[in-house]
Design an enzyme around this catalytic site. Structure first.
Site, PDB file in Angstrom:
ATOM      1  CE  LYS A  22      23.686   2.953  36.885  1.00  0.00           C
ATOM      2  NZ  LYS A  22      24.717   3.958  37.139  1.00  0.00           N
ATOM      3  CG  ASN A  23      26.080   6.748  34.915  1.00  0.00           C
ATOM      4  OD1 ASN A  23      25.387   6.021  35.641  1.00  0.00           O
ATOM      5  ND2 ASN A  23      27.356   6.499  34.677  1.00  0.00           N
ATOM      6  CB  CYS A 117      30.074   1.369  46.382  1.00  0.00           C
ATOM      7  SG  CYS A 117      30.076   0.974  44.663  1.00  0.00           S
ATOM      8  NE  ARG A 122      30.847   5.222  43.868  1.00  0.00           N
ATOM      9  CZ  ARG A 122      30.054   4.837  42.857  1.00  0.00           C
ATOM     10  NH1 ARG A 122      29.580   3.626  42.808  1.00  0.00           N
ATOM     11  NH2 ARG A 122      29.752   5.688  41.890  1.00  0.00           N
ATOM     12  CB  ILE A 124      29.313  12.758  48.961  1.00  0.00           C
ATOM     13  CG1 ILE A 124      28.889  12.714  50.425  1.00  0.00           C
ATOM     14  CG2 ILE A 124      28.796  11.555  48.226  1.00  0.00           C
ATOM     15  CD1 ILE A 124      27.395  13.028  50.604  1.00  0.00           C
ATOM     16  CG  ASP A 125      35.469  14.754  49.850  1.00  0.00           C
ATOM     17  OD1 ASP A 125      35.112  13.734  49.225  1.00  0.00           O
ATOM     18  OD2 ASP A 125      36.535  15.349  49.617  1.00  0.00           O
ATOM     19  CG  ASP A 305      31.172   3.394  34.643  1.00  0.00           C
ATOM     20  OD1 ASP A 305      31.888   3.154  35.642  1.00  0.00           O
ATOM     21  OD2 ASP A 305      30.177   4.144  34.696  1.00  0.00           O
ATOM     22  CB  ILE A 327      38.127   6.330  38.095  1.00  0.00           C
ATOM     23  CG1 ILE A 327      38.490   6.836  36.695  1.00  0.00           C
ATOM     24  CG2 ILE A 327      37.003   7.153  38.721  1.00  0.00           C
ATOM     25  CD1 ILE A 327      38.878   8.288  36.584  1.00  0.00           C
ATOM     26  NE  ARG A 397      22.871  -0.207  40.602  1.00  0.00           N
ATOM     27  CZ  ARG A 397      24.147   0.152  40.419  1.00  0.00           C
ATOM     28  NH1 ARG A 397      25.112  -0.696  40.619  1.00  0.00           N
ATOM     29  NH2 ARG A 397      24.458   1.380  40.058  1.00  0.00           N
TER      30      ARG A 397
HETATM   31  C1  UD1 Z   1      29.957   8.395  38.258  1.00  0.00           C
HETATM   32  C2  UD1 Z   1      29.211   7.265  37.603  1.00  0.00           C
HETATM   33  C3  UD1 Z   1      30.024   5.976  37.700  1.00  0.00           C
HETATM   34  C4  UD1 Z   1      31.403   6.190  37.113  1.00  0.00           C
HETATM   35  C5  UD1 Z   1      32.087   7.411  37.732  1.00  0.00           C
HETATM   36  C6  UD1 Z   1      33.390   7.779  37.044  1.00  0.00           C
HETATM   37  C7  UD1 Z   1      26.906   7.915  37.980  1.00  0.00           C
HETATM   38  C8  UD1 Z   1      25.623   7.624  38.668  1.00  0.00           C
HETATM   39  N1  UD1 Z   1      27.941   7.106  38.281  1.00  0.00           N
HETATM   40  O1  UD1 Z   1      30.102   8.055  39.633  1.00  0.00           O
HETATM   41  O2  UD1 Z   1      29.342   4.987  36.953  1.00  0.00           O
HETATM   42  O3  UD1 Z   1      32.213   5.054  37.414  1.00  0.00           O
HETATM   43  O4  UD1 Z   1      31.226   8.549  37.620  1.00  0.00           O
HETATM   44  O5  UD1 Z   1      33.180   8.015  35.688  1.00  0.00           O
HETATM   45  O6  UD1 Z   1      27.001   8.797  37.136  1.00  0.00           O
HETATM   46  N2  UD1 Z   1      35.539  11.569  44.732  1.00  0.00           N
HETATM   47  C9  UD1 Z   1      35.982  12.175  45.887  1.00  0.00           C
HETATM   48  N3  UD1 Z   1      35.112  12.989  46.558  1.00  0.00           N
HETATM   49  C10 UD1 Z   1      33.854  13.245  46.111  1.00  0.00           C
HETATM   50  C11 UD1 Z   1      33.411  12.638  44.933  1.00  0.00           C
HETATM   51  C12 UD1 Z   1      34.290  11.785  44.247  1.00  0.00           C
HETATM   52  O7  UD1 Z   1      37.103  11.978  46.306  1.00  0.00           O
HETATM   53  O8  UD1 Z   1      33.129  14.021  46.766  1.00  0.00           O
HETATM   54  C13 UD1 Z   1      36.450  10.674  43.983  1.00  0.00           C
HETATM   55  C14 UD1 Z   1      35.940   9.237  43.933  1.00  0.00           C
HETATM   56  O9  UD1 Z   1      36.317   8.505  45.075  1.00  0.00           O
HETATM   57  C15 UD1 Z   1      36.593   8.735  42.647  1.00  0.00           C
HETATM   58  C16 UD1 Z   1      36.637   9.977  41.750  1.00  0.00           C
HETATM   59  O10 UD1 Z   1      36.476  11.094  42.620  1.00  0.00           O
HETATM   60  O11 UD1 Z   1      37.915   8.317  42.908  1.00  0.00           O
HETATM   61  C17 UD1 Z   1      35.603  10.038  40.678  1.00  0.00           C
HETATM   62  O12 UD1 Z   1      34.316   9.853  41.249  1.00  0.00           O
HETATM   63  P1  UD1 Z   1      32.996  10.475  40.610  1.00  0.00           P
HETATM   64  O13 UD1 Z   1      33.283  10.978  39.231  1.00  0.00           O
HETATM   65  O14 UD1 Z   1      32.407  11.422  41.587  1.00  0.00           O
HETATM   66  O15 UD1 Z   1      32.071   9.216  40.504  1.00  0.00           O
HETATM   67  P2  UD1 Z   1      30.507   9.175  40.676  1.00  0.00           P
HETATM   68  O16 UD1 Z   1      29.893  10.462  40.232  1.00  0.00           O
HETATM   69  O17 UD1 Z   1      30.134   8.664  42.028  1.00  0.00           O
END
Ligand code: UD1
Length: 427
Positions: A22-23, A117, A122, A124-125, A305, A327, A397
């Site tokens: 999926k990812n 979520c 979550r 995206i900065d 996960d 995480i 999903r």
């Molecule tokens: C992806 C996976 C999700 C998995 C996660 C961690 C997909 C579609 N989803 O989510 O299933 O649980 O990896 O393995 O692949 N963070 C920030 N700022 C950002 C981005 C992330 O602070 O801009 C933080 C998040 O809040 C979290 C950590 O970084 O604490 C890890 O998040 P991230 O690896 O980005 O998770 P996703 O890519 O959203």
């Protein structure tokens, strides 16, 4: 309202086949936008997140053709639209990958801000900072993220925190930028490598995926490719735990055992037998399982996960186990549901203490999110009596035909339609 109804207690035995990841799929589908020729994707999982990704592409103007149940031909070459349909994007968090893909192709992108979520905040900065390093500016208006740039050029990106999404998005934006991009402290998950392999098969120049330093030299043209998506390590791990939880003997097929190392190591510590073959793993138990502690961390650590699933297994052994979630802020919502089934778990912030009682009892429960739902299925399979799981759209999903696959190895699980109100409202 669809529910899964599980009669617990059956020992799982036989072969189960794992689908595409999926990812990886949710990033590779938007990545097709970057291609200057049509592409064929194979081993695409039949899950609702994939359907949404394909619908977004189609609504943006790409031609999406289903060749067989897991193979798609996608022609995004005539697509000239960098705005992702709002209603579709809202339905899937991973729609943020359209930001990187559209920015890389059209030098601009418009995608709705990924919503809240159940896993907690979550942000995206880091995605946006990476785009900035490559020369893009962004604004967020009324929940819509706009990114644009007159000229994308290579840059040096350092992530303060390891992020799967930000690493993938930086790759997508950099692959056609001018010059060299270096990503430091990159995520190393198998789906990062899969995205890089997909792009490289089209002529991209990405080196180091799977390590924490990725180097991308931008190219002007990406040709078409036929690419098979990597097997889903989390789906595989979920079935490994289902086998262990039911005292079963299951051959989990279509896997890459190397991707399962942290899961395999932890299960062996608990007393589960695992034999690795080229593209399958046999999982069985022949002695009582024992307690252990689990800490989640980025790959190659134990995946977040898989945390709800292994926590469920630990409710079935005797004695205390400690789970530390490193995480996500809020990944213990499923605990309330397991308590309905008789589990004794206390949670304090990012730590859960499981007092394993050796068994669970069937109950009506609710899937709070995707992996929580998978954990409740494992709980239901191992429990005495009947478990009804509602809100199974979360599970669909990310897991292809989970009920059907589990029935194939002896589970008593059915998908049923129930009219009326939800029976459990705790998460
Ligand atoms: C992806 C996976 C999700 C998995 C996660 C961690 C997909 C579609 N989803 O989510 O299933 O649980 O990896 O393995 O692949 N963070 C920030 N700022 C950002 C981005 C992330 O602070 O801009 C933080 C998040 O809040 C979290 C950590 O970084 O604490 C890890 O998040 P991230 O690896 O980005 O998770 P996703 O890519 O959203």
């Amino acid at each position: 309202m669809d529910k899964f109804v599980i009669k617990g207690g059956n020992r799982l035995t036989g072969d189960i086949f794992v689908s595409g990841a999926k990812n990886a799929a949710v990033a590779i589908i938007p990545a097709v936008i970057l291609s200057d020729e049509p592409c064929v994707l194979e081993n695409v999982p039949k899950i609702s997140d994939v359907s949404i990704g394909m619908k977004i592409l189609a609504e943006m103007g790409a031609s999406v053709e289903l060749i067989d149940s897991t193979t798609f031909r996608i022609d995004a070459t005539h697509l000239n639209n960098s705005a992702v349909p709002y209603e579709m994007a809202r339905k899937m968090r991973a729609s943020y990958y359209f930001l990187g893909a559209c920015l890389g192709k059209f030098r601009k992108a418009m995608v709705s801000m990924p919503g809240g979520c159940p896993l907690g905040d979550r942000p995206i900065d880091m995605h946006l900072k990476a785009f900035e390093v490559l020369g893009a500016t962004h604004s967020i208006d009324n929940g819509i993220v706009n990114v644009e740039s007159d000229h994308l050029y290579g840059g040096h990106i350092y992530f303060e925190k390891v992020s799967v999404g930000a690493t993938m998005n930086a790759i997508l934006a950099a692959v056609k930028a001018d010059g060299l991009t270096i990503i430091e402290n990159a995520a190393r998950e198998p789906h990062i490598v899969d995205l890089a392999n997909f792009l490289n098969s089209m002529g991209a120049d990405i080196m180091g995926a799977g390590t924490d330093v990725i180097k991308i030299r931008g190219v002007g043209y990406l040709r078409g490719t036929t690419y098979s998506i990597v097997p889903d390590q989390i789906e595989a791990g979920t079935y490994m735990i289902a086998a262990a939880a039911t005292g079963g003997d299951v051959m989990v097929r279509n896997v890459i055992p190397k991707h399962l190392e942290s899961i395999t190591a932890k299960l062996r510590k608990i007393g589960v037998n695992i034999e690795e073959f080229d593209d399958s793993v046999r999982v069985w138990t022949d002695k009582p399982l024992v307690k252990t502690n689990v800490k989640t961390s980025p790959h190659p650590g134990f995946p977040t996960d898989m945390q709800p699933q292994i926590a469920t297994l630990l409710t079935l052994v005797h004695g205390p186990s400690i789970i530390t979630e490193n995480i996500w802020d809020s990944r213990f919502a499923y605990v309330e549901e397991l308590r309905r089934m008789g589990a004794n778990i206390s949670v304090d912030g990012k730590v859960a203490v499981i007092e394993g009682l050796g068994s669970l009892k069937g109950a009506p429960v609710k899937a709070c999110d995707l992996r929580a739902g998978a954990a409740l299925i494992i709980a239901g399979l191992a429990a005495e009596g009947v478990t009804e799981i509602e809100d199974i759209y979360h599970i669909e999903r990310g897991y292809e035909d989970m009920d059907k696959k589990l029935r194939g190895i002896g589970a008593d699980i059915e998908k049923r339609y129930f009219p009326g109100e939800p029976v459990a409202k705790s998460c």
